[in-house]
Structure formats: structure tokens, C-alpha cells
Design an enzyme around this catalytic site. Structure first.
Site, PDB file in Angstrom:
ATOM      1  N   VAL A  18       0.834  -1.202   0.000  1.00 34.65           N
ATOM      2  CA  VAL A  18       0.000   0.000   0.000  1.00 34.65           C
ATOM      3  C   VAL A  18       0.869   1.253   0.000  1.00 34.65           C
ATOM      4  CG1 VAL A  18      -1.661   1.321   1.385  1.00 34.65           C
ATOM      5  CG2 VAL A  18      -2.007  -1.130   1.033  1.00 34.65           C
ATOM      6  N   ASP A  37      10.810   3.396   5.493  1.00 37.34           N
ATOM      7  CA  ASP A  37      10.596   2.048   6.002  1.00 37.34           C
ATOM      8  C   ASP A  37      11.783   1.718   6.894  1.00 37.34           C
ATOM      9  OD1 ASP A  37       8.678  -0.501   4.860  1.00 37.34           O
ATOM     10  OD2 ASP A  37      10.452  -1.020   6.050  1.00 37.34           O
ATOM     11  N   LYS A  42      15.370  -3.012   2.149  1.00 36.73           N
ATOM     12  CA  LYS A  42      14.272  -2.612   1.251  1.00 36.73           C
ATOM     13  C   LYS A  42      14.522  -1.192   0.719  1.00 36.73           C
ATOM     14  CE  LYS A  42       9.801  -3.761   2.299  1.00 36.73           C
ATOM     15  NZ  LYS A  42       8.515  -3.601   3.008  1.00 36.73           N
ATOM     16  N   PHE A 154      -8.185   0.794  -1.160  1.00 34.07           N
ATOM     17  CA  PHE A 154      -8.946  -0.326  -1.722  1.00 34.07           C
ATOM     18  C   PHE A 154      -8.205  -1.019  -2.862  1.00 34.07           C
ATOM     19  CE2 PHE A 154     -11.934   2.703   0.096  1.00 34.07           C
ATOM     20  CZ  PHE A 154     -12.722   1.891   0.900  1.00 34.07           C
ATOM     21  N   LEU A 155      -6.907  -0.760  -3.009  1.00 29.91           N
ATOM     22  CA  LEU A 155      -6.193  -1.313  -4.166  1.00 29.91           C
ATOM     23  C   LEU A 155      -6.115  -2.836  -4.104  1.00 29.91           C
ATOM     24  CD1 LEU A 155      -3.058  -2.319  -3.361  1.00 29.91           C
ATOM     25  CD2 LEU A 155      -2.714   0.129  -3.236  1.00 29.91           C
ATOM     26  N   LYS A 206     -14.236   0.341   4.865  1.00 29.97           N
ATOM     27  CA  LYS A 206     -13.181  -0.565   4.387  1.00 29.97           C
ATOM     28  C   LYS A 206     -13.500  -2.016   4.748  1.00 29.97           C
ATOM     29  CE  LYS A 206      -9.231  -2.289   3.205  1.00 29.97           C
ATOM     30  NZ  LYS A 206      -8.698  -2.407   1.878  1.00 29.97           N
ATOM     31  N   ALA A 254     -16.639 -18.453  -9.464  1.00 31.56           N
ATOM     32  CA  ALA A 254     -16.523 -19.573  -8.528  1.00 31.56           C
ATOM     33  C   ALA A 254     -15.127 -20.176  -8.638  1.00 31.56           C
ATOM     34  CB  ALA A 254     -17.579 -20.613  -8.850  1.00 31.56           C
ATOM     35  N   GLY A 255     -14.673 -20.774  -7.567  1.00 29.40           N
ATOM     36  CA  GLY A 255     -13.336 -21.374  -7.595  1.00 29.40           C
ATOM     37  C   GLY A 255     -13.041 -22.067  -6.288  1.00 29.40           C
ATOM     38  N   CYS A 262      -5.729  -9.665   2.443  1.00 25.71           N
ATOM     39  CA  CYS A 262      -6.818  -8.823   2.958  1.00 25.71           C
ATOM     40  C   CYS A 262      -8.080  -9.591   3.341  1.00 25.71           C
ATOM     41  CB  CYS A 262      -7.180  -7.762   1.924  1.00 25.71           C
ATOM     42  SG  CYS A 262      -5.899  -6.534   1.741  1.00 25.71           S
TER      43      CYS A 262
HETATM   44  C1  UDX Z   1      -8.651  -7.234  -2.057  1.00 28.86           C
HETATM   45  C2  UDX Z   1      -9.685  -6.159  -2.400  1.00 28.86           C
HETATM   46  O1  UDX Z   1     -10.212  -6.398  -3.716  1.00 28.86           O
HETATM   47  C3  UDX Z   1      -9.067  -4.778  -2.308  1.00 28.86           C
HETATM   48  O2  UDX Z   1     -10.068  -3.784  -2.525  1.00 28.86           O
HETATM   49  C4  UDX Z   1      -8.464  -4.606  -0.914  1.00 28.86           C
HETATM   50  O3  UDX Z   1      -7.831  -3.344  -0.815  1.00 28.86           O
HETATM   51  C5  UDX Z   1      -7.479  -5.709  -0.617  1.00 28.86           C
HETATM   52  O4  UDX Z   1      -8.110  -6.984  -0.775  1.00 28.86           O
HETATM   53  P1  UDX Z   1      -6.616  -8.441  -3.294  1.00 28.86           P
HETATM   54  O5  UDX Z   1      -6.486  -9.258  -2.045  1.00 28.86           O
HETATM   55  O6  UDX Z   1      -5.392  -7.847  -3.900  1.00 28.86           O
HETATM   56  O7  UDX Z   1      -7.628  -7.206  -3.052  1.00 28.86           O
HETATM   57  O8  UDX Z   1      -7.260  -9.386  -4.418  1.00 28.86           O
HETATM   58  P2  UDX Z   1      -8.676  -9.588  -5.127  1.00 28.86           P
HETATM   59  O9  UDX Z   1      -8.489  -9.383  -6.575  1.00 28.86           O
HETATM   60  O10 UDX Z   1      -9.748  -8.826  -4.481  1.00 28.86           O
HETATM   61  O11 UDX Z   1      -8.889 -11.162  -4.878  1.00 28.86           O
HETATM   62  C6  UDX Z   1      -8.964 -11.695  -3.567  1.00 28.86           C
HETATM   63  C7  UDX Z   1      -9.184 -13.185  -3.616  1.00 28.86           C
HETATM   64  O12 UDX Z   1     -10.506 -13.486  -4.052  1.00 28.86           O
HETATM   65  C8  UDX Z   1      -8.250 -13.950  -4.557  1.00 28.86           C
HETATM   66  O13 UDX Z   1      -7.831 -15.147  -3.929  1.00 28.86           O
HETATM   67  C9  UDX Z   1      -9.120 -14.257  -5.754  1.00 28.86           C
HETATM   68  O14 UDX Z   1      -8.714 -15.425  -6.445  1.00 28.86           O
HETATM   69  C10 UDX Z   1     -10.472 -14.450  -5.096  1.00 28.86           C
HETATM   70  N1  UDX Z   1     -11.608 -14.199  -5.998  1.00 28.86           N
HETATM   71  C11 UDX Z   1     -11.814 -12.942  -6.481  1.00 28.86           C
HETATM   72  C12 UDX Z   1     -12.469 -15.232  -6.324  1.00 28.86           C
HETATM   73  O15 UDX Z   1     -12.290 -16.381  -5.875  1.00 28.86           O
HETATM   74  N2  UDX Z   1     -13.531 -14.967  -7.137  1.00 28.86           N
HETATM   75  C13 UDX Z   1     -13.776 -13.730  -7.634  1.00 28.86           C
HETATM   76  O16 UDX Z   1     -14.763 -13.567  -8.359  1.00 28.86           O
HETATM   77  C14 UDX Z   1     -12.888 -12.688  -7.304  1.00 28.86           C
END
Ligand code: UDX
Length: 443
Positions: A18, A37, A42, A154-155, A206, A254-255, A262
């Protein structure tokens, strides 16, 4: 740095995901930025232009804005230049299940000890109530010229630059309007909606956002499991649902469940926060449980195809928690590999970002240098992470390398027809209507 305006630079404490992306993106917006940091190695790497994380496009952007960025391990150097200081330090889960705020508290102590007028802007994901807690700490330290604004980030990893430069919204929670104005002004050029609110509400936005997205994923995973029972195809169900604008098409893939730094942490922390406040958040219990069970289902699916997994060779394609990152935090692959090994299987794996030898998370797993090499002698292949290159994989060559013929697609990502055409069986998650064996018997 603009030496004529000594406090005009933006400070960022914590050069993790972040912090680093925030710093580089603010530099790109034209601000001078000081990134701090405590990790000397780093900072040394960043000074040489080497990015310590895997994030597509970040190294090029850093190179373009290098002259507006200063990297340091020194609080003094940062505070000499910056009145506005973003806090982007780690808030890992504590043994009690809530967030460990010790690094945040340390930042407050260090900043307070150096005096001066500062505005701390919280980017780290912190529990609701952290702002109040920090304000109490500031008061106890007698550092009343320090202000506080909550500005959650929210990135997404892998899409971080785009998310920061084109946010759906910017949330600014403040105790004092003027402090909120100063932070909101930093984002003026992004033309994103700015939600101005109180600190606890910003903190809750958040957590609620991440918990809702995780809920969407667990929901579609349960729908997928029912699809398997009734012969429906979850991919089309999700498409049909997503076209309803009230539902939306995102986060309905789905998966084998969500992972990363996060969702698992934030859903758990929100559940804990609710519990500590005397509220039992029933829905989140189910979200967490469904996510855990989803990985075990995959093991069950393999057993259905192969019978026992004892002495069976399974290859995992992809290990990171999602593509376009090298992050293994809470990756489904870790649990999956451990479960398979516990069932007696021999496990091999390939991931484009994980090198052989990086096996601290995968004891006993053979990490190969390519997908084909990983599939050598395998009875079954399991797609865990939807890295784009797997969609172009030559399954005819894969079939030659494999001993068996089972392909399980944990992300519904592969072209099932291409897999079957190579003489392999193909199953996905919740695509019950399309499950089938090979088109032709294996050669
Ligand atoms: C997430 C939030 O999207 C972001 O807003 C927050 O700031 C940090 O947490 P991130 O963890 O980088 O971001 O990944 P993201 O793309 O949201 O995916 C999270 C997990 O959900 C992954 O394991 C992904 O494979 C899974 N996922 C995502 C699914 O299984 N199905 C989906 O439809 C979307």
C-alpha cells in the site's frame, strides 16, 4: 525535493504494497514524496530503483517519477519534509484474532516525539475504533498538534496502480473538517467521488467492502456446489445474475476460495470486532466456513476421479493466491498441497513467480521450472491460479508427460474442450452440466 517549501512533501511510512504504490502514484500526480521504512535492505533496493514486491508496471512508474521520491529509514528525514504523513504499516492478525496495531502505535510515538504540526493519514487497514485509540494515544503523549484522518485504501494486488489512479471512490473520515479538506484536496485531480465522513464510518467502509466482496465469493462458490448437484453451469448462472445491475458481474467467479493478505484477515477481524462489541455476525461465520470447505471439496473431487489419493501424483498449476502477484499469503494452494500430502499423494507444482527452493510454504512439494516439467508423471493436474499462460498450455504435450488423465480446473479458467481433445478428462467447479471424460480414449 522542494527545499524552498520544507513541509510540502507527502510522507509515507511503510514501504509495503500500500505504502509503495501510494507513494509512487502521488509522485506521479506531481507531489514530492518521502517514503520511509525501517527495513534498510528494502530502502537500499528502492534507492537503486529495484521494487521489492511483484506489481506489474510499478518499476516503470517508479523510474518515471524517481526524482520526486526520496527513500529513507529515518523518521527525522521524513518529518523534516512532510506535514502530511500517510501511515501504511502492517496490521497483521494478532493471536487473539483481531489486528495487531503495535506498528501503528510505534509510528504515533515516533512522530509525537519529534513535535511539530502533523496530519497522520491512516491507509493501513485498521479496526473500527483505531482512530479514537490513536487520538487517545496522541493526547496521552501530549502531542495535541497531531491530527488524524482515516483514508482507507482499496487497491488490489496485481492491479494496484490502476486502482490507485482510477479509484471507484476515495473515502476520507476526519475529526475536523479542515483536516479532511486537506486530504480530500490531494485527490482532487483524480475526479473520483469523495466520501466525506467520520473516522469510525470510514474505518467501517473498508471492512464492510472487503467482507461484502468475500461474501459474494463464498455465495457464488455455494451456488457452484449446488450447480454440480443439479447439472447447471455456474459460469452462466453468474453471467445471468451479474447482468442485474443491482448484483453486478464482479466477484462472481466460482473457484477454490479467496486468499490473499486482505480478505481472510479482514473478514476475521470484522467478525471479531462485532463479537467484541457484543454482536454475533452470523453471515461472516458462514463466509469463512464456506471458504475453508471449498479447498477440501477439490480434494473430494479428485478422490471421486481417482479413488484413494495414496501414492497418486498430483500437480498444482499456479500457487499464488491470484495471478499477477507473487504473494502466497493465505493462498489456497498451501492448504491444498498440505491436504493432498496428508492423504498420501505426491505433489509437484509450477508457478511463474515461485522458484524451486522457495518451498517454505510447501514442504515436500517438488517445485518445477515449467508447467510441463511439473506434469511429468502426474496422475492429475489441478489448476489453482489462473495465470494467463495456462490458457495457452499445450495439453497434447501435457498428456504425453502425464501418467494419468485427470484435469481439475479450480478456477473454471481452462478451455475444457481443448483439454478433452488432448485425451484428458476435465472437471471444473460448478460446471456440472459440462463435466465429461475424454473425447477419445487416451493414446
Ligand atoms: C482485495 C480487495 O479487492 C481490495 O479492494 C483490498 O484493498 C485488498 O483486498 P486483493 O487481495 O489484492 O484485493 O485481491 P482480489 O483481486 O480482491 O482477490 C482476492 C481473492 O478473491 C483472490 O484469492 C481471488 O482469487 C479471489 N476471488 C476474487 C475469487 O475467488 N472470485 C472472484 O470472483 C474474485
Amino acid at each position: 525535493m522542494d527545499r524552498d517549501h520544507p513541509q510540502a512533501a507527502l510522507g509515507v511510512i511503510g514501504a509495503g504494497y500500500v505504502g509503495l504504490v501510494t507513494g509512487v502514484c502521488f509522485a506521479h500526480l506531481g507531489f514530492d514524496v518521502v517514503c520511509m521504512d525501517l527495513d534498510q535492505s528494502k530502502i537500499d533496493r528502492l534507492r537503486r530503483g529495484v521494487i521489492p514486491i511483484y506489481e506489474p508496471g510499478l518499476d516503470e512508474l517508479l523510474a518515471r517519477v524517481r526524482e520526486r521520491l526520496l527513500f529513507t529509514t529515518s523518521y527525522d528525514e521524513l518529518l523534516d519534509c512532510c506535514a502530511i504523513v500517510f501511515v501504511a504499516v502492517d496490521t497483521p492478525p494478532s493471536p487473539a484474532g483481531d489486528a495487531d496495531l503495535s506498528r501503528v502505535e510505534r509510528v504515533v510515538r515516533e512522530v509525537a516525539a519529534r513535535g511539530g504540526e502533523r496530519l497522520l493519514v491512516m491507509k493501513s487497514t485498521v479496526p473500527v475504533g483505531t482512530g479514537d485509540r490513536v487520538m487517545a494515544q496522541i493526547k496521552a503523549l501530549g502531542a495535541t498538534s497531531i491530527g488524524y484522518v482515516s483514508n482507507p485504501e482499496f487497491l488490489r494486488e496485481g492491479a494496484a496502480i490502476d486502482d490507485v489512479r482510477h479509484p471507484d471512490r476515495v473515502v476520507v473520515g476526519a475529526y475536523e473538517e479542515a483536516a479532511g479538506d486537506r486530504v480530500a484536496a490531494l485527490y482532487a485531480s483524480l475526479e473520483a467521488p469523495i466520501v466525506r465522513t467520520t473516522v469510525p464510518t470510514a474505518e467501517m467502509i473498508k471492512y464492510a467492502s472487503n467482507a461484502f466482496l468475500a461474501t459474494k465469493i463464498s455465495f457464488i462458490n455455494e451456488i457452484a456446489n449446488v450447480c454440480d448437484e443439479v447439472g447447471a453451469d455456474v459460469r452462466t448462472v453468474a453471467e445471468g445474475m451479474g447482468l442485474d445491475r443491482r448484483i453486478g458481474s464482479h466477484f462472481l467467479q466460482a473457484g477454490i476460495g479467496y486468499g490473499g493478505s486482505c480478505f481472510p484477515k479482514d473478514v476475521q477481524a470484522l467478525k471479531q470486532l462485532a463479537g467484541n462489541s457484543g454482536y454475533h455476525f452470523q453471515l461472516l461465520n458462514a463466509v469463512i466456513e464456506v471458504n475453508a470447505l471449498q479447498k477440501r471439496r477439490l480434494v473430494g473431487q479428485l478422490k471421486k476421479r481417482l479413488g484413494t489419493l495414496r501414492d497418486v501424483r498430483v500437480t498444482l498449476l499456479g500457487l499464488t493466491f491470484k495471478p499477477h502477484t507473487d504473494d502466497l499469503r493465505e493462498a489456497s494452494s498451501i492448504v491444498l498441497a498440505a491436504r493432498l500430502r496428508a492423504e498420501g499423494a505426491t505433489v509437484a507444482a509450477y508457478d511463474p513467480t515461485i522458484l524451486a527452493g522457495d518451498d517454505v510454504h510447501f514442504p515436500g512439494v517438488r517445485i518445477a521450472g515449467s508447467a510441463l516439467e511439473a506434469l511429468e508423471g502426474a496422475d492429475a493436474a489441478v489448476l489453482v491460479t489462473e495465470w494467463p499462460q495456462f490458457s495457452e498450455f499445450d495439453w497434447a504435450a501435457g498428456r504425453q508427460a502425464m501418467r494419468g488423465s485427470v484435469v481439475l480446473d479450480g478456477r473454471n479458467f481452462l478451455d475444457g474442450d481443448a483439454v478433452r481433445a488432448a485425451g484428458l478428462s476435465y472437471d471444473g467447479i460448478g460446471i456440472g452440466g459440462t463435466v465429461s471424460g475424454p473425447d477419445e480414449p487416451p493414446a
